[in-house]
Design an enzyme around this catalytic site. Structure first.
Site, PDB file in Angstrom:
ATOM      1  N   SER A  41       0.896  -1.088  -0.132  1.00  0.00           N
ATOM      2  CA  SER A  41       0.041   0.098  -0.010  1.00  0.00           C
ATOM      3  C   SER A  41       0.916   1.285   0.170  1.00  0.00           C
ATOM      4  O   SER A  41       0.485   2.276  -0.460  1.00  0.00           O
ATOM      5  CB  SER A  41      -1.057   0.171   1.188  1.00  0.00           C
ATOM      6  OG  SER A  41      -0.273   0.274   2.420  1.00  0.00           O
ATOM      7  N   LYS A 118       0.971   4.603   6.888  1.00  0.00           N
ATOM      8  CA  LYS A 118       0.114   5.433   5.807  1.00  0.00           C
ATOM      9  C   LYS A 118       0.896   6.733   5.913  1.00  0.00           C
ATOM     10  O   LYS A 118       1.687   7.272   6.675  1.00  0.00           O
ATOM     11  CB  LYS A 118      -1.334   5.533   5.921  1.00  0.00           C
ATOM     12  CG  LYS A 118      -2.098   4.185   5.750  1.00  0.00           C
ATOM     13  CD  LYS A 118      -2.005   3.607   4.779  1.00  0.00           C
ATOM     14  CE  LYS A 118      -2.783   2.179   4.911  1.00  0.00           C
ATOM     15  NZ  LYS A 118      -2.537   1.486   3.875  1.00  0.00           N
TER      16      LYS A 118
END
EC number: 3.4.21.89
Length: 277
Positions: A41, A118
């Site tokens: 990701s 993230k």
């Protein structure tokens, strides 16, 4: 006498092991937490198999600073809340300092407690929206410039055998998997790489207004990231409370492209001690 000496030696060994574990626990709780990258990701900033230490001093301390210990093979599942749950619930931090837009942050998922990594995109009070794959913050588009392509081999990656998604897919085993690459520049001047695979629903979102004391996160591999664009109860991350931040990732320490770090022929020597943008 020999029996007593042996017994004393055993006790001292046990004490040494216990003290070592306590010191290691304090070090991990207060300073740095090891973290393996399990998914794609955050490509191409972070690759599957990258190993890093998360700087816990960056944002101060909360219940999330306590380590979770999960070893399913022997039935151990100790969550940070089990150890430091008394500090949960006020959305505050001891010696807390605000994260900056563009930081790469490890945080606890607001619902299931798993550790996620993230990039911080939206600060408290920001209005964040994605239109045709470009982020708008407070109605202003972020900088986005083409930067060629990101290429990797189409094969299972890491211990979980994750297969990459490709813009030129489907790609057969051993083929070249290509993604479009861009340089994104956030309002505070932080620039970093982002990838695009295809046009999909997450490329166009409603306007999200980030609540006070919360943050909005996105993965750099935009079409392959479960993040704040989807509510946490629906499989995404949603808005992340300040107290759920674990720390900031600053540098890759070690990297392995194989299913085990012991497979030395899969080590990525060019990523050892690489600073993160």
């Amino acid at each position: 006498m020999a029996s007593k000496a042996s017994s004393g030696g055993f006790v001292e060994t046990v004490k040494t092991v216990v003290y070592a574990l306590l010191i290691a626990g304090v070090f991990r709780t207060l300073f740095f937490q090891p973290f393996w990258i399990p998914s794609g990701s955050m490509k191409d900033t972070l690759l599957i198999g990258d190993f890093l230490f998360v700087n816990k001093m960056a944002y101060g301390y909360s219940y999330a600073s306590c380590p979770s210990v999960r070893i399913p093979s022997i039935g151990i599942d100790i969550d940070a809340e089990d150890i430091c749950g008394i500090f949960d619930g006020d959305n505050e931090r001891f010696l807390g300092s605000e994260p900056e837009r563009g930081d790469i942050v490890v945080f606890r998922h607001p619902v299931n407690g798993s550790d996620f990594i993230k990039r911080l995109i939206g600060l408290p009070g920001d209005r964040v929206q994605v239109r045709d794959g470009r982020i708008f913050i407070n109605d202003e588009p972020v900088g986005l410039e083409p930067d060629g392509t990101f290429e990797e081999i189409a094969r299972p990656q890491g211990p979980q055998g994750v297969r990459p998604r490709c813009a030129n897919g489907p790609v057969g085993e051993g083929g070249t998997c290509i993604k479009e690459k861009f340089v994104e520049t956030l309002p505070n001047g932080v620039s970093h790489s982002v990838l695009n695979i295809t046009s999909q629903g997450s490329d166009n979102t409603p306007v999200y207004t980030v609540p006070e004391g919360h943050y909005f996160f996105m993965g750099d591999n935009r079409d392959n990231s479960a993040d704040s664009r989807v509510p946490s109860v629906a499989g995404g991350v949603g808005f992340v409370p300040f107290e759920n931040l674990v720390g900031r990732a600053d540098r890759v320490i070690f990297s392995s492209a194989g299913r085990s770090m012991l497979y030395f022929w899969t080590w990525r020597g060019d990523r050892f001690f690489e600073a993160l943008d």
